[in-house]
Write a protein that holds these residues in place. Structure first.
Motif, PDB file in Angstrom:
ATOM      1  N   PRO A  71     -10.936  22.169 -14.886  1.00 22.09           N
ATOM      2  CA  PRO A  71     -10.207  21.965 -13.580  1.00 22.09           C
ATOM      3  C   PRO A  71     -10.923  21.608 -12.271  1.00 22.09           C
ATOM      4  O   PRO A  71     -11.774  22.142 -11.991  1.00 22.09           O
ATOM      5  CB  PRO A  71      -9.527  23.440 -13.412  1.00 22.09           C
ATOM      6  CG  PRO A  71      -9.294  23.767 -14.808  1.00 22.09           C
ATOM      7  CD  PRO A  71     -10.774  23.534 -15.364  1.00 22.09           C
ATOM      8  N   ALA A  72     -10.281  20.831 -11.552  1.00 23.57           N
ATOM      9  CA  ALA A  72     -10.748  20.233 -10.313  1.00 23.57           C
ATOM     10  C   ALA A  72     -11.016  21.332  -9.168  1.00 23.57           C
ATOM     11  O   ALA A  72     -10.055  21.940  -9.047  1.00 23.57           O
ATOM     12  CB  ALA A  72     -10.009  18.970  -9.737  1.00 23.57           C
ATOM     13  N   LEU A  73     -12.181  21.266  -8.452  1.00 20.19           N
ATOM     14  CA  LEU A  73     -12.345  22.135  -7.475  1.00 20.19           C
ATOM     15  C   LEU A  73     -12.158  21.472  -6.093  1.00 20.19           C
ATOM     16  O   LEU A  73     -12.538  20.496  -5.697  1.00 20.19           O
ATOM     17  CB  LEU A  73     -13.955  22.255  -7.475  1.00 20.19           C
ATOM     18  CG  LEU A  73     -14.455  23.398  -6.193  1.00 20.19           C
ATOM     19  CD1 LEU A  73     -13.841  24.722  -5.900  1.00 20.19           C
ATOM     20  CD2 LEU A  73     -15.912  23.549  -6.237  1.00 20.19           C
ATOM     21  N   TYR A  74     -10.901  22.035  -5.413  1.00 17.84           N
ATOM     22  CA  TYR A  74     -10.448  21.410  -4.311  1.00 17.84           C
ATOM     23  C   TYR A  74     -11.403  22.002  -3.069  1.00 17.84           C
ATOM     24  O   TYR A  74     -11.505  21.023  -2.090  1.00 17.84           O
ATOM     25  CB  TYR A  74      -8.987  21.912  -4.011  1.00 17.84           C
ATOM     26  CG  TYR A  74      -8.063  21.507  -5.071  1.00 17.84           C
ATOM     27  CD1 TYR A  74      -7.993  20.216  -5.387  1.00 17.84           C
ATOM     28  CD2 TYR A  74      -6.948  22.245  -5.564  1.00 17.84           C
ATOM     29  CE1 TYR A  74      -7.095  19.637  -6.423  1.00 17.84           C
ATOM     30  CE2 TYR A  74      -6.232  22.045  -6.731  1.00 17.84           C
ATOM     31  CZ  TYR A  74      -6.114  20.548  -6.992  1.00 17.84           C
ATOM     32  OH  TYR A  74      -5.475  20.190  -7.784  1.00 17.84           O
ATOM     33  N   ASP A  75     -11.617  23.340  -2.925  1.00 14.54           N
ATOM     34  CA  ASP A  75     -12.327  23.559  -2.149  1.00 14.54           C
ATOM     35  C   ASP A  75     -13.257  25.204  -2.208  1.00 14.54           C
ATOM     36  O   ASP A  75     -12.344  25.878  -3.012  1.00 14.54           O
ATOM     37  CB  ASP A  75     -11.661  23.890  -0.733  1.00 14.54           C
ATOM     38  CG  ASP A  75     -12.225  24.416   0.467  1.00 14.54           C
ATOM     39  OD1 ASP A  75     -13.059  23.529   1.212  1.00 14.54           O
ATOM     40  OD2 ASP A  75     -12.324  25.624   0.860  1.00 14.54           O
ATOM     41  N   LEU A  76     -14.025  25.416  -1.944  1.00 13.54           N
ATOM     42  CA  LEU A  76     -14.935  26.598  -1.834  1.00 13.54           C
ATOM     43  C   LEU A  76     -15.125  27.063  -0.755  1.00 13.54           C
ATOM     44  O   LEU A  76     -15.784  26.525   0.029  1.00 13.54           O
ATOM     45  CB  LEU A  76     -16.055  26.427  -2.773  1.00 13.54           C
ATOM     46  CG  LEU A  76     -17.080  27.516  -3.052  1.00 13.54           C
ATOM     47  CD1 LEU A  76     -16.393  28.642  -3.850  1.00 13.54           C
ATOM     48  CD2 LEU A  76     -18.385  27.247  -3.748  1.00 13.54           C
ATOM     49  N   ASN A  77     -14.877  28.354  -0.301  1.00 13.65           N
ATOM     50  CA  ASN A  77     -15.157  29.034   0.916  1.00 13.65           C
ATOM     51  C   ASN A  77     -16.164  30.316   0.634  1.00 13.65           C
ATOM     52  O   ASN A  77     -15.933  31.112  -0.131  1.00 13.65           O
ATOM     53  CB  ASN A  77     -13.972  29.694   1.382  1.00 13.65           C
ATOM     54  CG  ASN A  77     -13.881  30.327   2.874  1.00 13.65           C
ATOM     55  OD1 ASN A  77     -14.928  31.150   3.246  1.00 13.65           O
ATOM     56  ND2 ASN A  77     -13.294  29.768   3.629  1.00 13.65           N
ATOM     57  N   THR A  78     -17.454  30.105   1.147  1.00 14.98           N
ATOM     58  CA  THR A  78     -18.413  31.060   1.052  1.00 14.98           C
ATOM     59  C   THR A  78     -18.806  31.540   2.538  1.00 14.98           C
ATOM     60  O   THR A  78     -19.852  31.957   2.490  1.00 14.98           O
ATOM     61  CB  THR A  78     -19.765  30.621   0.467  1.00 14.98           C
ATOM     62  OG1 THR A  78     -19.984  29.167   1.012  1.00 14.98           O
ATOM     63  CG2 THR A  78     -19.557  29.893  -1.081  1.00 14.98           C
TER      64      THR A  78
END
Length: 327
Positions: A97-104
């Motif tokens: 599944p596509a990764l739209y955004d990752l918040n770290t």
């Protein structure tokens, strides 16, 4: 909202607006049960769009105690590994599944989180009971082809993608040590394992003694059961829970696939596998899953029937190895 989310609703709405735009309003949050190392929510929007919210919260990880003490090549959790493996799989043409955004950033919350594509459909395990054999053949052949492509990505050293060192010993020895640790844990709680602990250890050493050195490894998922494969309406398989992916003996993967997919493993099998490695890793999986089930029970996993069944089934499977004529 239907459930209490890890993110405050106002923060969540602000986040999705930044990622998708002002036309996206969250109208429903549904928690998807079953995860042991991250929390998963499905988000439904007023415009008909849906996506997944992943939360990597150590406080919600049933195996955080183990993960904290592991080195990079033994870990199977964390947004860093998720992002790294996602990029690699997509580059190699392996569906996930596509990764739209990752918040770290960890400014408002002490954990990482991400928005990921929602794949409408079912998990591969649902298709075990499908009424149309042509549909089954189509799906599992696609999955077999995809895994073959993934496993043929080779490297002369094993480990996670971000591991820059070089191991001097064979990768199966990592699982050898893990099996001894998990057997020790299980023997504390299961009398029939405790009574046979020395025989199980002897079997482990006997299986390990037959493994010859190797210097080429394939890229594997690491825990690929039919519950870690999503299937869309076009019968395309997507791999999920990819944090544990790495270069390793592909027999580690195939020995797991063999008992998780049952009769459908015939679509996934590889005729070039090392028989002795297959036996060793199969035995390791059984031992590991005994303690895995027990730890879920001891740490409050909500599906107690599943956890108990996991420990019970693999206890019986491990004990069968003691008298197995193949050893």
């Amino acid at each position: 909202m239907e459930v209490t989310c890890h993110l405050d609703y106002a923060d969540l709405q602000d986040y999705v607006k930044k990622v998708f735009g002002s036309d996206y309003f969250v109208v429903r949050i549904s928690k998807i049960n079953g995860g042991t190392q991250k929390v998963v929510y499905k988000l439904d929007f007023s415009n008909g769009f849906s996506c997944i919210l992943y939360i990597w919260d150590p406080a919600s990880n049933y195996f955080q105690e183990e993960q904290t003490n592991l080195d990079i090549n033994e870990r199977s959790d964390g947004s860093d590994l998720f992002e790294l493996n996602y990029q690699y799989l997509i580059q190699k043409g392996i569906r996930t599944p596509a990764l739209y955004d990752l918040n770290t950033e960890k400014m408002r919350y002490p954990f990482d989180y991400a928005l990921v594509e929602y794949v409408a459909g079912n998990k591969a395990e649902v298709f075990f009971h499908h009424s149309d054999s042509k549909v089954q053949d189509n799906l599992f052949q696609k999955l077999g082809d995809m895994l073959a492509r993934m496993h043929t990505n080779n490297k002369k050293s094993y480990g996670k993608l971000n591991y820059e060192g070089v191991y001097t010993e064979s990768c199966h020895l990592l699982q050898m040590e893990n099996a001894k640790e998990q057997l020790s844990y299980s023997s504390q709680y299961l009398e029939h394992i405790r009574a046979n602990q020395s025989k199980l250890l002897d079997t482990l050493y006997e299986l390990e003694s037959k493994i010859k050195p190797r210097t080429q490894y394939g890229f594997i998922h690491g825990e690929l059961g039919p519950d870690h494969v999503l299937v869309n309406d076009e019968l395309d398989p997507f791999l999920i829970d990819i944090e544990g992916a790495m270069f390793f003996d592909i027999e580690h993967e195939h020995s797991f696939l063999e008992f998780r997919f049952g009769d459908f493993y015939r679509f996934l099998k590889n005729d070039t596998l090392d028989y002795n490695r297959m036996l060793f890793y199969r035995f390791h999986h059984h031992i590991s899953l005994i303690s895995g089930g027990l730890k879920l029970l001891h740490r409050g996993f909500p599906d107690k029937q599943f956890a108990h069944g996991l420990a019970d089934h693999h206890s019986r499977s491990a004990l069968e190895f003691i008298t197995d004529s193949r050893i």
